[in-house]
Motif scaffolding. Structure first.
Motif, short mmCIF file in Angstrom:
data_model
loop_
_atom_site.label_atom_id
_atom_site.label_comp_id
_atom_site.label_asym_id
_atom_site.label_seq_id
_atom_site.Cartn_x
_atom_site.Cartn_y
_atom_site.Cartn_z
N MET A 118 0.85 -1.18 0.00
CA MET A 118 0.00 0.00 0.00
C MET A 118 0.89 1.24 0.00
O MET A 118 1.97 1.24 0.61
CB MET A 118 -0.90 0.00 1.24
CG MET A 118 -1.97 1.09 1.21
SD MET A 118 -3.00 1.04 2.69
CE MET A 118 -1.84 1.62 3.91
N GLN A 119 0.42 2.25 -0.68
CA GLN A 119 1.21 3.48 -0.79
C GLN A 119 1.36 4.13 0.59
O GLN A 119 0.40 4.27 1.34
CB GLN A 119 0.51 4.44 -1.75
CG GLN A 119 1.27 5.75 -1.99
CD GLN A 119 0.55 6.63 -2.99
OE1 GLN A 119 -0.40 6.18 -3.64
NE2 GLN A 119 1.00 7.86 -3.14
N ASN A 120 2.60 4.49 0.91
CA ASN A 120 2.85 5.16 2.18
C ASN A 120 2.27 6.57 2.15
O ASN A 120 2.47 7.32 1.20
CB ASN A 120 4.36 5.23 2.47
CG ASN A 120 4.94 3.86 2.77
OD1 ASN A 120 4.27 3.03 3.34
ND2 ASN A 120 6.19 3.65 2.37
N MET A 121 1.57 6.89 3.21
CA MET A 121 0.91 8.20 3.28
C MET A 121 1.65 9.08 4.30
O MET A 121 2.04 8.61 5.37
CB MET A 121 -0.56 8.04 3.69
CG MET A 121 -1.35 7.08 2.82
SD MET A 121 -1.44 7.60 1.11
CE MET A 121 -2.39 9.09 1.31
N LYS A 122 1.83 10.33 3.96
CA LYS A 122 2.40 11.32 4.88
C LYS A 122 1.29 12.24 5.36
O LYS A 122 0.63 12.90 4.57
CB LYS A 122 3.51 12.11 4.18
CG LYS A 122 4.72 11.27 3.82
CD LYS A 122 5.83 12.14 3.21
CE LYS A 122 7.04 11.29 2.88
NZ LYS A 122 8.14 12.11 2.27
N HIS A 123 1.10 12.27 6.64
CA HIS A 123 0.01 13.07 7.21
C HIS A 123 0.57 14.35 7.83
O HIS A 123 1.52 14.29 8.61
CB HIS A 123 -0.73 12.26 8.27
CG HIS A 123 -1.28 10.95 7.75
ND1 HIS A 123 -2.37 10.89 6.92
CD2 HIS A 123 -0.88 9.67 7.95
CE1 HIS A 123 -2.63 9.63 6.63
NE2 HIS A 123 -1.73 8.87 7.25
N ASN A 124 -0.02 15.49 7.45
CA ASN A 124 0.39 16.77 8.08
C ASN A 124 -0.65 17.24 9.09
O ASN A 124 -0.47 18.25 9.76
CB ASN A 124 0.61 17.85 7.02
CG ASN A 124 -0.60 18.03 6.13
OD1 ASN A 124 -1.72 17.62 6.47
ND2 ASN A 124 -0.38 18.66 4.98
N TYR A 125 -1.75 16.48 9.19
CA TYR A 125 -2.79 16.75 10.18
C TYR A 125 -3.41 18.18 10.03
O TYR A 125 -3.95 18.73 10.98
CB TYR A 125 -2.27 16.56 11.60
CG TYR A 125 -1.72 15.17 11.81
CD1 TYR A 125 -2.59 14.10 12.02
CD2 TYR A 125 -0.36 14.93 11.79
CE1 TYR A 125 -2.10 12.81 12.20
CE2 TYR A 125 0.14 13.64 11.96
CZ TYR A 125 -0.73 12.60 12.16
OH TYR A 125 -0.25 11.33 12.34
N THR A 180 -4.72 18.93 6.61
CA THR A 180 -5.63 18.73 5.48
C THR A 180 -6.12 17.29 5.49
O THR A 180 -5.53 16.42 6.14
CB THR A 180 -4.92 19.01 4.14
OG1 THR A 180 -3.79 18.13 4.03
CG2 THR A 180 -4.46 20.46 4.06
N MET A 181 -7.18 17.06 4.76
CA MET A 181 -7.74 15.71 4.66
C MET A 181 -6.72 14.80 3.99
O MET A 181 -6.15 15.13 2.95
CB MET A 181 -9.02 15.75 3.82
CG MET A 181 -9.70 14.41 3.70
SD MET A 181 -10.46 13.85 5.23
CE MET A 181 -11.82 15.02 5.33
N PRO A 182 -6.45 13.62 4.59
CA PRO A 182 -5.47 12.70 3.98
C PRO A 182 -5.92 12.24 2.60
O PRO A 182 -7.12 12.20 2.29
CB PRO A 182 -5.44 11.52 4.96
CG PRO A 182 -6.01 12.05 6.23
CD PRO A 182 -6.99 13.11 5.85
N GLU A 183 -4.96 11.92 1.78
CA GLU A 183 -5.26 11.40 0.46
C GLU A 183 -5.89 10.00 0.61
O GLU A 183 -5.63 9.30 1.58
CB GLU A 183 -3.98 11.30 -0.37
CG GLU A 183 -3.36 12.63 -0.72
CD GLU A 183 -4.23 13.40 -1.69
OE1 GLU A 183 -4.90 12.77 -2.54
OE2 GLU A 183 -4.28 14.65 -1.57
N PRO A 184 -6.72 9.59 -0.32
CA PRO A 184 -7.31 8.24 -0.25
C PRO A 184 -6.22 7.17 -0.27
O PRO A 184 -5.17 7.34 -0.90
CB PRO A 184 -8.18 8.18 -1.51
CG PRO A 184 -8.44 9.60 -1.88
CD PRO A 184 -7.22 10.36 -1.47
N LEU A 185 -6.48 6.07 0.43
CA LEU A 185 -5.53 4.95 0.46
C LEU A 185 -5.43 4.32 -0.92
O LEU A 185 -6.44 4.12 -1.60
CB LEU A 185 -5.98 3.91 1.48
CG LEU A 185 -6.08 4.37 2.94
CD1 LEU A 185 -6.64 3.26 3.81
CD2 LEU A 185 -4.72 4.82 3.46
N GLN A 186 -4.18 4.02 -1.32
CA GLN A 186 -3.95 3.45 -2.65
C GLN A 186 -3.05 2.22 -2.55
O GLN A 186 -2.09 2.19 -1.77
CB GLN A 186 -3.27 4.49 -3.56
CG GLN A 186 -4.09 5.74 -3.83
CD GLN A 186 -5.31 5.45 -4.69
OE1 GLN A 186 -5.31 4.52 -5.50
NE2 GLN A 186 -6.36 6.25 -4.51
#
Length: 862
Positions: free
Chosen positions: A67-74, A76-82
């Motif tokens: 699964m694509q690693n997601m970077k959260h800045n808390y 904005t809304m997180p990008e959809p899981l891919q």
């Protein structure tokens, strides 16, 4: 129109349709409806495969393995899981097998007649976050907005969920949908933790729990004598729980673990390298791997970078039967348990039925097609790959997707779908006059399906399906061995059936190939087995499988391999030289066959003969002055008693018996008293004879022949009386002396009453001392008139012999005690006969001129 152009039109049309569906799912396209609506708080994710039906079954598979690693800045809304990475062909086959089973059920006239099952199959990307998202989506439905009159719950709820493959994802899904009583039937999640109905009340599975597999693996390791192993596991619920179960069972079987390492494929490479280095440096030849497919693939790729010593791999079902693992040829000889192979009629044709329109209509199938044939269906030229031209033939494709020769987990998916279908059937259908009526209009809740799933019990294509109280099926495994026959392949060499009686679950029916294509079972022990005659002593600070082999102590044996302790032999037995068996102790006694016994017997017989010869000489010269002057009657009686003394020593030689034990001591005591009594009589006669020569003395009338006889009889009778009391009260008896020597038995005569024995000896000593004192008093008398000096010497020898006898007798061991006693008897007897009779025989035989009355009366010494 050529095939490539036709394919382009199909793809373009499907792209437009898919774009519309996405827009509607995102809320960009809305339908006219009531203003009362419920809104999902996240964007929906389209299923990988879906179809409408009267009742919908959800499906979750790890079609992608990353699964694509997601970077959260808390902020904005997180990008959809891919999902990322390549499609896992086997998981794609699982999802397509679910579709095949549902379509087969929809065509059936017996199961759910008149009812059409639908499905929503999602890709979890083999990740827990995506699994949670999918679980909520299966609970809520696909529409971002849905309309209701009163609440927003259970709007798009599926009847049941089939999946997931991995334990971690299954736990995440179960915790979400279990709250809504939605049953989940997994085809590949084997963690024993999922059998806990308090935590996972709605979880079922068609694959056995890892508890059974862990027990089977431990018994497998024990079967081949491996007591020193390495262990690696996935750092997940599957690996941690499975390995914990295995180690618990292995510990009970006496198996030790050199190392236990955990990892997963998302760890930094340095972590994977460290685990690989531990495996390379270890002394354990056998490695048990309770690892998921993706993690094991990562580890073996790392191990293949740098060759390691050969290792015998023991694998869990998750990877040991996965076709993609056969590329790691250095693992040839690996063994493990797999789900039994099966046949699903029609499945292969269904899997290969992928016309261009079906492929183009599914992004998942499109991705699979492009990856399998290394071409692109994107006719807009957005890729460097060549365009698919329609000549690709899936019939010739060599892929885990098309490989139906080893249907194991696929059959678990097939059974899971049928289990759900039977549960729905039992909930909505009724048998009426041999016909089945199903009501698809009635509102059926998932908890009804949950209740019916607990009761299902049927067979499909010969495969029984049922669940126990924990939601588990009956455990049955095939024992799979990686063997080379040109190429590396899976070979079934045995089976394990947990339903069989204890001790009969495990069976091997074919030869196995081991690491490096060996035919001999590899050895993996910390310490070599201790042979019989030794016992194990644990090495300080190491596991119980590491030990030293110490020889058994004296007197103890061990007659089995790897004995933990030695045990003593029975009292009458002694270990052999190897100390692995007990042999009867040799029985020892002073016998006539050994040198010492022969010598003592010869001296005994010789002494008796000497006494007889002396008696014969005296008898033939009984009228001669020297014989008459020395009290011939007492002399003959003395010679007779000496003969008996010599002969009684023979009773001490040979194996003791009841009669010989009583005879030897009593005969010795009585004959010696008779002998000393005669000597004492002779001494008294000499003294009284000298006294009688004094004027006015008539003392000799009190020491005539009658008085002499009475003296001898009286002294002897006292000894006879002592011996009689001894024999009556506590006589000597034969016994086996087991204490003097540890390695042999001494046959000897126990004294019975020690008081009786020492009374006999004491009485002899008392007479001997009395006789010695009288002889000393008479030593200054004229030599021609008495033999006081000779008696003095004989008594001196007698007393010296018996005084030294006492400490020698007490301290002599075994048969030497008897030898000391015989020696004392012979020495004292020879002392008497030589000192008293030798000078007289010398004169009789060699100096006859001195054997005259005139010579005896003069002052000259004879």
């Amino acid at each position: 129109m050529n095939s490539a152009l036709a394919l382009k039109y199909v793809v373009d049309g499907l792209k437009q349709r898919t774009a519309y569906t996405h827009a509607k799912a995102a809320g960009e396209v809305t339908d006219e409806a009531s203003s009362v609506k419920c809104t999902l708080q996240d964007t929906t994710r389209l299923p990988a495969f879906s179809m409408d039906g009267d009742y919908t079954i959800g499906g979750v598979f790890s079609i992608h393995y990353n699964m694509q690693n997601m970077k959260h800045n808390y902020t904005t809304m997180p990008e959809p899981l891919q999902c990322t990475g390549r499609i896992e062909p086997r998981e794609l086959r699982f999802s397509r097998a679910m579709i095949f089973a549902i379509e087969e059920i929809n065509k059936s006239s017996k199961l759910l007649p008149g009812i059409r099952l639908g499905y929503q199959i999602h890709d979890s990307c083999a990740s827990v976050p995506m699994a949670v998202k999918v679980a909520f989506q299966l609970t809520n439905g696909l529409d971002p907005y849905f309309y209701t009159s009163h609440n927003c719950s259970q709007s798009g709820m599926v009847m049941a969920v089939v999946g997931e493959s991995s334990t971690g994802q299954s736990i995440a899904i179960s915790r979400v949908i279990g709250s809504f009583n939605i049953p989940q039937v997994s085809h590949f999640s084997t963690c024993a933790c999922l059998s806990n109905k308090q935590q996972y009340p709605s979880f079922f599975r068609t694959i056995p729990s890892d508890q059974f597999q862990a027990n089977a693996l431990a018994k497998l390791v024990k079967q081949f004598g491996w007591t020193w192993i390495g262990a690696v596991r996935s750092e997940s619920d599957y690996g941690n729980n499975g390995m914990a179960s295995f180690l618990a069972t292995a510990h009970k079987e006496g198996i030790c673990v050199e190392y236990s390492e955990s990892f997963n494929r998302y760890h930094p490479r340095s972590r994977i390298q460290r685990v690989a280095d531990v495996i390379r440096r270890s002394t354990a030849v056998v490695v048990v791997a309770f690892v998921s497919f993706g993690d094991m693939k990562t580890l073996l790729e790392e191990l293949s970078r740098e060759p390691s010593p050969p290792r015998q791999w023991i694998g869990s079902e998750a990877w040991v039967t996965h076709p993609d693992m056969l590329k790691f040829t250095f693992c040839a000889g690996a063994i493990g348990f797999g789900i039994p192979r099966s046949v699903i009629p029609g499945l292969r044709d269904f899997l290969l039925d992928l016309p261009p329109i079906k492929v183009a209509s599914s992004p998942i199938l499109t991705e699979f097609w492009e990856d399998a044939f290394n071409c692109s269906l994107d006719f807009d030229g957005a890729t460097d790959k060549r365009l698919c031209d329609g000549t690709e033939d899936i019939q010739k494709l060599q892929s885990p997707y098309t490989d139906t020769s080893q249907l194991r987990i696929t059959n678990m998916v097939y059974k899971a779908v049928y289990a759900v279908a039977h549960a729905i059937h039992n909930a909505v259908c009724q048998e009426t006059n041999s016909t089945t009526q199903c009501d698809k209009l009635s509102r059926t809740e998932s908890k009804q399906i949950l209740a019916q799933l607990k009761k299902v019990n049927f067979s499909q294509n010969g495969y029984p399906v049922s669940f126990d109280a924990n939601g588990d099926p009956v455990a049955a495994y095939e024992l799979v061995n990686w063997q080379k026959s040109g190429s590396l392949e899976f070979v079934t060499v045995g089976y394990y059936d947990a339903s069989m009686p204890v001790g009969q679950e495990f069976h091997i029916n074919r030869d196995l190939t081991w690491m490096e294509e060996r035919t001999q079972v590899p050895v993996s022990v910390c310490s070599d087995s201790c042979p019989p005659g030794t016992h194990k002593v644990l090495q300080k600070g190491k596991p119980i499988c590491c030990f030293d082999c110490i020889p058994c102590p004296e007197g103890e044996i061990s007659n089995s391999t790897d004995s933990t302790d030695c045990f003593p032999c029975p009292k009458e037995f002694w270990p052999n030289a190897k100390r692995d068996s007990c042999l009867p102790k040799p029985v020892e006694f002073l016998s006539f066959d050994e040198v010492l016994g022969i010598i003592l017997a010869a001296f005994s017989v010789g002494g008796a003969c000497l006494a007889i010869i002396t008696g014969t000489v005296f008898f033939r010269h009984r009228t001669s002055p020297i014989v008459r002057a020395n009290n011939s009657e007492l002399s003959f009686l003395l010679l007779f008693s000496l003969t008996l003394c010599f002969l009684c020593s023979l009773t001490f030689i040979g194996a003791p018996s009841e009669w010989s034990c009583m005879l030897r001591h009593t005969a010795f005591g009585i004959t010696f008293v008779l002998c000393i009594s005669c000597v004492l009589g002779k001494t008294i006669v000499v003294l009284m004879a000298f006294k009688a020569t004094l004027p006015g003395s008539n003392i000799m009338k009190w020491f005539g022949p009658l008085q002499q006889r009475m003296t001898v009889v009286s002294f002897t009778f006292i000894q006879v009386l002592i011996c009689t009391v001894w024999l009556v009260v506590s006589p000597p008896f034969p016994m086996k002396n087991l204490t003097t020597y540890k390695d042999r038995i001494i046959l000897e005569c126990a004294l019975g009453s020690a008081v009786g024995f020492w009374a006999v000896l004491g009485y002899i000593g008392l007479l001997a001392v009395f006789c010695f004192v009288l002889a000393v008093l008479a030593r200054k008398l004229p030599d021609n008139f008495n033999e006081a000096k000779l008696i003095t010497f004989s008594m001196l020898i007698f007393c010296a012999v018996w005084i030294t006898f006492i400490p020698a007798y007490v301290s002599s061991p075994g048969k030497f005690t008897v030898a000391v006693e015989i020696f004392a008897i012979l020495a004292s007897s020879f002392g008497l006969i030589l000192c008293i009779f030798a000078p007289k025989c010398f004169i009789i035989l060699l100096k006859p001129e001195k054997n005259t009355k005139k010579h005896l009366m003069n002052k000259n010494q004879y």
